[in-house]
Design an enzyme around this catalytic site. Structure first.
Site, mmCIF file in Angstrom:
data_model
loop_
_atom_site.group_PDB
_atom_site.id
_atom_site.type_symbol
_atom_site.label_atom_id
_atom_site.label_comp_id
_atom_site.label_asym_id
_atom_site.label_seq_id
_atom_site.Cartn_x
_atom_site.Cartn_y
_atom_site.Cartn_z
ATOM 1 N N SER A 1 45.942 67.728 10.996
ATOM 2 C CA SER A 1 44.902 66.685 11.061
ATOM 3 C C SER A 1 44.142 66.838 12.373
ATOM 4 O O SER A 1 44.616 67.509 13.301
ATOM 5 C CB SER A 1 45.575 65.310 11.017
ATOM 6 O OG SER A 1 44.667 64.293 11.400
ATOM 7 N N TYR B 1 51.294 58.443 12.666
ATOM 8 C CA TYR B 1 50.542 59.536 12.031
ATOM 9 C C TYR B 1 50.199 60.608 13.077
ATOM 10 O O TYR B 1 50.384 61.801 12.859
ATOM 11 C CB TYR B 1 49.274 58.964 11.395
ATOM 12 C CG TYR B 1 48.481 59.966 10.576
ATOM 13 C CD1 TYR B 1 48.860 60.274 9.275
ATOM 14 C CD2 TYR B 1 47.358 60.602 11.101
ATOM 15 C CE1 TYR B 1 48.133 61.190 8.517
ATOM 16 C CE2 TYR B 1 46.633 61.511 10.357
ATOM 17 C CZ TYR B 1 47.021 61.796 9.060
ATOM 18 O OH TYR B 1 46.300 62.707 8.312
HETATM 19 P P1 NAD Z 1 45.921 61.183 -0.783
HETATM 20 O O1 NAD Z 1 46.597 59.895 -0.452
HETATM 21 O O2 NAD Z 1 44.659 61.184 -1.561
HETATM 22 O O3 NAD Z 1 46.950 62.178 -1.500
HETATM 23 C C1 NAD Z 1 48.267 62.355 -1.028
HETATM 24 C C2 NAD Z 1 49.145 62.820 -2.165
HETATM 25 O O4 NAD Z 1 50.507 62.874 -1.670
HETATM 26 C C3 NAD Z 1 49.148 61.816 -3.338
HETATM 27 O O5 NAD Z 1 49.041 62.513 -4.566
HETATM 28 C C4 NAD Z 1 50.473 61.092 -3.193
HETATM 29 O O6 NAD Z 1 51.016 60.613 -4.399
HETATM 30 C C5 NAD Z 1 51.353 62.199 -2.590
HETATM 31 N N1 NAD Z 1 52.504 61.607 -1.908
HETATM 32 C C6 NAD Z 1 52.497 60.524 -1.096
HETATM 33 N N2 NAD Z 1 53.745 60.224 -0.728
HETATM 34 C C7 NAD Z 1 54.563 61.135 -1.323
HETATM 35 C C8 NAD Z 1 55.972 61.312 -1.345
HETATM 36 N N3 NAD Z 1 56.793 60.501 -0.661
HETATM 37 N N4 NAD Z 1 56.481 62.346 -2.053
HETATM 38 C C9 NAD Z 1 55.670 63.157 -2.776
HETATM 39 N N5 NAD Z 1 54.316 63.031 -2.797
HETATM 40 C C10 NAD Z 1 53.771 62.023 -2.086
HETATM 41 O O7 NAD Z 1 45.707 61.888 0.631
HETATM 42 P P2 NAD Z 1 44.808 63.149 1.062
HETATM 43 O O8 NAD Z 1 43.668 62.638 1.822
HETATM 44 O O9 NAD Z 1 44.584 64.080 -0.060
HETATM 45 O O10 NAD Z 1 45.816 63.794 2.114
HETATM 46 C C11 NAD Z 1 46.517 64.987 1.897
HETATM 47 C C12 NAD Z 1 47.014 65.503 3.251
HETATM 48 O O11 NAD Z 1 45.913 65.742 4.103
HETATM 49 C C13 NAD Z 1 47.913 64.513 3.989
HETATM 50 O O12 NAD Z 1 48.935 65.224 4.680
HETATM 51 C C14 NAD Z 1 46.950 63.861 4.966
HETATM 52 O O13 NAD Z 1 47.610 63.343 6.081
HETATM 53 C C15 NAD Z 1 46.090 65.059 5.322
HETATM 54 N N6 NAD Z 1 44.788 64.721 5.886
HETATM 55 C C16 NAD Z 1 43.862 63.999 5.189
HETATM 56 C C17 NAD Z 1 42.627 63.738 5.787
HETATM 57 C C18 NAD Z 1 41.552 62.964 5.092
HETATM 58 O O14 NAD Z 1 40.533 62.688 5.731
HETATM 59 N N7 NAD Z 1 41.686 62.610 3.829
HETATM 60 C C19 NAD Z 1 42.359 64.217 7.068
HETATM 61 C C20 NAD Z 1 43.314 64.938 7.739
HETATM 62 C C21 NAD Z 1 44.525 65.204 7.137
#
Ligand code: NAD
Length: 255
Positions: free
Chosen positions: A147, A160
């Site tokens: 991130s 986080y």
């Molecule tokens: P999201 O919430 O849309 O998707 C996350 C997925 O992980 C979901 O399908 C959820 O069901 C699954 N998940 C959650 N808890 C879980 C568990 N205990 N066991 C198994 N699966 C689980 O989030 P996203 O934005 O797609 O994020 C994906 C990754 O990218 C994460 O690690 C997040 O921290 C990182 N990230 C996102 C952003 C952003 O701006 N969206 C930025 C930086 C990093």
């Protein structure tokens, strides 16, 4: 003659992607399939939609229902994937959550929930998959989702930030130990991407405007923005890259 584009191909490869039901994990799973891989999709939620989209591309997928907030599901995840596909070439540690609260009110639960999934599960799933890669002696690729808060402090999200800073550190630590086995470990640090994870930020008009004004690209990222770098890090095109975290952030960190 093989060209540089051939090195990006994932034909015959097996990828395991966590958090594959939606958001960034779904886009990364589709990218793996578009590049030629079959994919094991791990999530708490149904991965049927991702599976269907992968099958439309002409690749195979299996869904594995698992809750990575505890590491007890890891042996089943690895065994199920190997039973279905025979091996794992690529691991993408994507599943992650975020909890927002002021520092002075931050609860132990919000600390533990985030650290357990974003940090502890990343290490132990990587360990379990790396053992199979080492045994096969065919190398492998681990791609972690970090991130911007691997580089910055953030606001109201201390667990986080701690977990994602750890992901960047673990990426380096694992790369050092796994390089002799032909396994590379790199990370992607997405910027502000439009997914469910950032819905609260986008619905806060003031925060949303402040964030947008600071992004040189002038827009939120989309899950598709990660597809190119995910395939690069999962493919032979990145074989001499190890332990590095690449930001895909519309220029945010350059400001
Ligand atoms: P999201 O919430 O849309 O998707 C996350 C997925 O992980 C979901 O399908 C959820 O069901 C699954 N998940 C959650 N808890 C879980 C568990 N205990 N066991 C198994 N699966 C689980 O989030 P996203 O934005 O797609 O994020 C994906 C990754 O990218 C994460 O690690 C997040 O921290 C990182 N990230 C996102 C952003 C952003 O701006 N969206 C930025 C930086 C990093």
């Amino acid at each position: 003659m093989k060209t540089i584009l051939d090195q990006f191909k994932l034909d015959g490869k097996i990828a395991l992607v966590t958090g594959a039901a939606r958001g960034l994990g779904q886009a990364i799973s589709l990218a793996m399939a578009e590049a030629g891989a079959d994919v094991a999709l791990v999530d708490l939620l149904s991965t049927d939609e991702t599976k269907r989209k992968i099958e439309e591309i002409g690749r195979k997928a299996i869904g594995i229902h698992a809750d990575l907030s505890s590491i007890s599901c890891i042996p089943v995840i690895v065994a199920t994937t190997i039973k279905a596909f025979g091996k794992i070439d690529i691991l993408v540690n994507n599943a992650g959550i975020i909890r927002r609260a002021p520092l002075t009110e931050f609860s132990e639960k919000d600390w533990d929930d985030v650290i357990n999934l974003n940090q502890k599960a990343v290490f132990f799933l990587s360990q379990a998959v790396a053992r199979t890669m080492i045994e096969r002696k065919q190398g492998g690729k681990i791609v972690n989702i970090a991130s911007l808060l691997s580089f910055q402090g953030g606001i109201l999200v201390p667990s986080y930030t701690a977990s994602k800073s750890a992901v960047m550190g673990l990426t380096r630590a694992l790369a050092n130990e796994l390089a002799p086995h032909g396994i590379t470990v790199n990370a992607i640090a997405p910027g502000y991407m439009a997914t469910d994870n950032t819905a609260p930020l986008r619905s806060d008009a003031k925060r949303s405007q402040a964030i947008l004004e600071r992004i040189p690209a002038g827009r939120w990222g989309t899950p598709d923005d990660l597809k190119g770098v995910a395939v690069f890090l999962a493919s032979a095109a990145s074989d001499y890259m190890n332990g590095y975290t690449i930001a895909v952030d519309g220029g945010w960190l350059a400001r």
